[in-house]
Design a protein around this motif. Structure first.
Motif, short mmCIF file in Angstrom:
data_model
loop_
_atom_site.label_atom_id
_atom_site.label_comp_id
_atom_site.label_asym_id
_atom_site.label_seq_id
_atom_site.Cartn_x
_atom_site.Cartn_y
_atom_site.Cartn_z
N ASP A 1 1.07 -1.26 -0.07
CA ASP A 1 0.02 -0.09 0.08
C ASP A 1 0.80 1.32 0.22
OD1 ASP A 1 -2.34 -1.27 0.18
OD2 ASP A 1 -2.27 -1.55 2.35
N SER A 2 0.53 2.39 -0.54
CA SER A 2 1.17 3.56 -0.67
C SER A 2 0.42 4.76 -0.34
CB SER A 2 1.84 3.89 -1.85
OG SER A 2 0.87 3.69 -2.96
N PHE A 3 0.88 5.75 0.28
CA PHE A 3 0.14 6.87 0.62
C PHE A 3 0.91 8.15 0.33
CE2 PHE A 3 -0.58 3.33 3.34
CZ PHE A 3 -1.95 3.18 3.42
N TYR A 4 0.31 9.22 -0.37
CA TYR A 4 1.14 10.23 -0.70
C TYR A 4 0.89 11.41 0.20
CZ TYR A 4 2.20 14.58 -3.46
OH TYR A 4 2.68 15.67 -3.96
N GLN A 5 1.93 12.02 0.59
CA GLN A 5 1.67 13.31 1.72
C GLN A 5 2.33 14.47 1.01
OE1 GLN A 5 -0.23 13.10 4.23
NE2 GLN A 5 -0.48 10.76 4.41
N PRO A 6 1.67 15.39 0.46
CA PRO A 6 2.15 16.48 -0.07
C PRO A 6 2.77 17.44 0.71
CG PRO A 6 -0.25 16.73 -0.15
CD PRO A 6 0.13 15.50 0.46
N ALA A 7 3.69 18.49 0.25
CA ALA A 7 4.09 19.28 0.98
C ALA A 7 4.26 20.59 0.17
CB ALA A 7 5.42 18.88 1.69
N GLU A 8 4.81 21.90 0.96
CA GLU A 8 4.88 22.92 -0.01
C GLU A 8 6.01 22.94 -1.05
OE1 GLU A 8 5.49 26.43 2.64
OE2 GLU A 8 3.63 26.22 3.46
N THR A 9 7.15 22.06 -0.51
CA THR A 9 8.10 21.65 -1.54
C THR A 9 8.31 20.19 -1.79
OG1 THR A 9 9.77 21.68 0.12
CG2 THR A 9 9.50 23.79 -0.53
N LEU A 10 8.81 19.94 -3.03
CA LEU A 10 8.82 18.37 -3.15
C LEU A 10 10.09 17.77 -2.34
CD1 LEU A 10 8.70 18.27 -7.10
CD2 LEU A 10 7.17 17.42 -5.42
N LYS A 11 10.73 18.52 -1.76
CA LYS A 11 11.95 18.12 -1.01
C LYS A 11 11.40 17.57 0.43
CE LYS A 11 15.92 19.69 1.75
NZ LYS A 11 16.80 20.96 2.15
N ASP A 12 10.05 18.13 0.88
CA ASP A 12 9.46 17.86 1.97
C ASP A 12 8.49 16.75 1.72
OD1 ASP A 12 11.24 19.12 3.77
OD2 ASP A 12 10.03 20.98 3.46
N ALA A 13 7.98 16.52 0.38
CA ALA A 13 6.83 15.63 0.18
C ALA A 13 7.48 14.29 0.21
CB ALA A 13 6.56 15.79 -1.48
N ARG A 14 6.33 13.65 1.01
CA ARG A 14 6.50 11.99 1.09
C ARG A 14 5.56 11.14 0.70
NH1 ARG A 14 8.07 11.15 6.68
NH2 ARG A 14 6.18 9.95 6.85
N ASN B 1 8.70 14.52 -8.39
CA ASN B 1 7.59 15.11 -9.13
C ASN B 1 6.36 14.84 -8.08
OD1 ASN B 1 8.10 12.39 -10.05
ND2 ASN B 1 6.47 12.34 -11.11
N PRO B 2 5.44 15.63 -8.05
CA PRO B 2 4.32 15.48 -7.21
C PRO B 2 3.29 14.24 -7.82
CG PRO B 2 3.77 17.46 -8.60
CD PRO B 2 5.17 17.04 -9.08
N ALA B 3 2.64 13.63 -6.96
CA ALA B 3 1.76 12.88 -7.44
C ALA B 3 0.38 13.44 -7.56
CB ALA B 3 1.49 11.66 -6.18
N PRO C 1 -4.63 12.22 0.71
CA PRO C 1 -5.29 12.93 1.42
C PRO C 1 -6.61 13.43 1.18
CG PRO C 1 -3.03 14.25 1.71
CD PRO C 1 -3.29 13.11 0.35
N VAL C 2 -7.70 13.67 1.97
CA VAL C 2 -8.93 13.93 1.62
C VAL C 2 -9.06 15.14 0.55
CG1 VAL C 2 -11.23 14.41 2.40
CG2 VAL C 2 -9.82 12.63 3.39
N GLU C 3 -8.18 16.08 0.79
CA GLU C 3 -8.33 17.29 0.19
C GLU C 3 -8.01 17.27 -1.30
OE1 GLU C 3 -4.47 17.77 2.63
OE2 GLU C 3 -6.53 16.87 2.83
#
Length: 636
Positions: free
Chosen positions: A7-20, A90-92, A121-123
């Motif tokens: 299973d995989s989960f995307y956690q966005p952030a303000e920068t790709l450096k911090d995205a998980r 790159n962002p998902a 995330p739901v948003e």
């Protein structure tokens, strides 16, 4: 039976450096798992500087990731190993951007991992799905692309097809060909043309009319017959195809569609080039599937098929001078030279076309009035070549001195090496024998602007030739490639980057404008003949809705069916510029298309929208009519 699930989960952030990207490998089997590593492929890639959480190390090549758990980890039945990657390239944006497939290696054994869709995330799980209205139509005719002129006075539903009233062998053969096309596409439907009289049939008569263009036709309807006038053999086939469509529409939806009783349909294509491109490197399609797609193109009267035969992920064309291109370079995955990419990770995945396959496909296309444009993507996108023949790289060039946008290291043929041109001379010579079309497509796209700058041989070339940067080196390369093709009687076609670095003489050169809509005009202003194929509108891999659940890529934005249909390729062009716009083309890039279900969802009906853009004058287009007819379009 799969005993491991990822299973995989995307956690966005303000920068790709911090995205998980957070992942959980669960052992759903009955035995413990120990001393293992996990490999998966995903378009949401870890950056080179990514930080691991609860994992020891990872290796990445383009979309392939291999990760080792913390030392000593044992995964008991029912347990999950949770870990994360912080720092992404790159962002998902959509559910298929995460791991597509994976495998675990333990004690030398390969175990397939089932990968679920990427969660967000739901948003982010908002927006529209692919939308296609029911539509409406004034004329009850099933025809796509729509003709230039439809003047029908009355309709009827008391006939079921056509009786061929001719003894001309050419006319009989043409009707038989369109019968066969209809049967291949719609095996459950009756054939449109009969060759002996029967009840409930309209008599079909043929007349060649020198006043019409070779690909033009008219259909004159009367109470008991229809007359097909055509300028040449192609126009006759197009007219017959339209009659077959009308017949199929009445059979499938008699409440919607009818046969004309009296009136005239007059028609000829807007553009000479109405093309479709298919990428078979990312995901291989056998010759049977390719011929099925050609049948679909013929049904909507498209006339060029661009066959994207090579890329980083695999070489698909048999070249007898270089047999290892297909024995080695056509496969990826465990036990091969190339890492898994874009799905089917646990297996040796790939395939190629023999030269006999190619001749069969080209002959099939010719019988459908379709030219086959082969593409060998150079100088970039050549990982499969350079992995197969390492001697073709500058050995003094440091490894990973540059990366392509897809993440492949040092993936471009070296323009300063004699070996490069010797290789291409032999490859193009065999291609020239296989493909009769006047053009060969040589790619020319997405060469990283740092390519070759660490190659001593290219540095010497730049000094000798006064070349200032990578794009000027590529322009030099393209000039030499053009000369090779000229010696074989072929003209050069390429993506719009062929014009970069000073470009090459536009005479006889055809470029595909793909990066943005404005490029069509820019290339025409430079004197090139152009095919309009903007990623924002005509790339079939672009997502069709903003919703997370919609499959596809979105680097060029969202291309809804309506937006694809509405795009006007000649917008902003002068009258002189329109003369250099040869036509339009849909591009089917297959990174996401791991199944026919995904393929059909993403390609149709947008492929038919591009077909109508290529055929029908803008003033005769109608989105609601197109949507009304779309339920009857064939699919792969």
């Amino acid at each position: 039976m799969t005993s491991l699930v990822l299973d995989s989960f995307y956690q966005p952030a303000e920068t790709l450096k911090d995205a998980r990207l957070e992942l959980a490998l669960t052992n759903v089997g009955s035995k413990p798992l120990k001393a293992f590593s996990l490999a998966y492929t995903a378009l949401t890639r870890a950056s080179a500087e990514a930080v691991l959480e609860n994992a020891d190390s990872f290796r990445r090549v383009a979309n392939f990731h291999e990760i080792a758990p913390v030392k000593g980890l044992e995964l008991q039945p029912g347990e999950s190993w949770r870990f994360a990657i912080k720092g992404l390239v790159n962002p998902a944006r959509h559910r298929l951007d995460g791991p597509k497939s994976g495998y675990v290696t333990a004690n030398g054994n390969i175990m397939e991992v089932q990968c679920t869709d990427l969660k967000a995330p739901v948003e982010l799980i908002t927006g529209d799905r692919k939308i296609l209205p029911d539509g409406r139509a004034t004329d009850p005719l099933h025809i796509v692309p729509w003709p230039q002129s439809v003047e029908i006075d009355a309709y009827r539903d008391d006939v079921s097809g056509f009786h061929i009233a001719t003894t001309t062998p050419e006319d009989l053969a043409a009707a038989s060909r369109i019968n066969a096309l209809s049967a291949r596409l719609f095996s459950n439907a009756p054939l449109p043309f009969l060759f002996t009289e029967s009840s409930n049939l309209l008599t079909l008569e043929f007349h060649e009319d020198p006043r019409l263009a070779n690909d033009g036709y008219t259909l004159d309807w009367s109470a008991r017959s229809v007359t097909l006038r055509h300028g040449g053999a192609v126009g006759r086939d197009y007219g017959l195809t339209v009659l077959a469509q009308i017949s199929y529409g009445v059979y499938c939806a008699p409440e919607r569609f009818k046969f004309p009783m009296t009136g005239t349909i007059a028609d000829a294509p807007r553009f000479a080039w109405r093309g479709t491109h298919l990428d078979v490197s990312r995901h291989f399609r056998d010759a049977k599937d390719v011929k099925r797609l050609l049948d679909i193109l013929a049904w909507c009267r498209m006339n060029v098929f661009q066959w994207h035969l090579t890329d980083d992920e695999g070489w698909r064309l048999e070249i007898r001078a270089y047999p290892e291109l297909t024995t080695k370079g056509s496969r990826r995955g465990p036990g091969t030279m190339q890492e898994s990419q874009l799905g089917f990770a646990s297996e040796s995945y790939g395939g190629f076309y023999t030269q006999e396959d190619v001749r069969e496909v080209v002959a099939h296309a010719a019988g459908l009035n379709i030219d086959v444009l082969p593409e060998i993507d150079i100088p970039g996108h050549c990982t499969a070549v350079l992995k197969t023949y390492p001697y073709m790289a500058d050995q003094a060039e440091p490894p990973e001195s540059y990366h392509s946008i897809q993440g492949y290291p040092n993936n471009a043929l070296n323009p300063a090496m004699d070996e490069t041109y010797g290789f291409l001379e032999k490859v193009f010579a065999e291609m020239a024998d296989l493909f009769p079309f006047e053009f060969v497509h040589i790619g020319g796209d997405e060469v990283d602007d740092r390519s070759w700058l660490s190659s001593p041989k290219v540095q010497r070339l730049m000094e000798e030739r006064g070349l200032g940067d990578t794009m000027e080196v590529q322009a030099y390369f393209m000039g030499r490639v053009r000369g090779i093709l000229k010696s074989l009687g072929k003209n050069l076609a390429g993506w719009d980057e062929v014009s970069h670095g000073g470009g090459i003489d536009p005479d006889g050169v055809l470029l595909m404008a793909w990066q943005k809509q404005e490029v069509t005009r820019e290339l025409i202003e430079q004197g090139y003949e152009v095919i309009c194929t903007p990623g924002q509108n005509y790339y079939m891999d672009m997502v069709q809705g903003t919703c997370w659940q919609e499959p596809g890529a979105s680097w060029a934005g969202v291309a809804t069916p309506e937006e694809t249909y509405a795009y006007e390729p000649a917008a902003g062009l002068s009258s002189a510029g329109k003369d250099l716009l040869r036509g339009v083309q849909a591009c089917i890039w297959c990174e996401h298309m791991t199944s026919n279900e995904i393929f059909n969802h993403m390609v149709f009906p947008r492929l038919f929208a591009v077909a109508e853009a290529g055929w029908t004058q803008p003033e005769h287009k109608d989105w609601q009519r197109f949507a009304y007819q779309s339920a009857l379009f064939p699919a792969l």
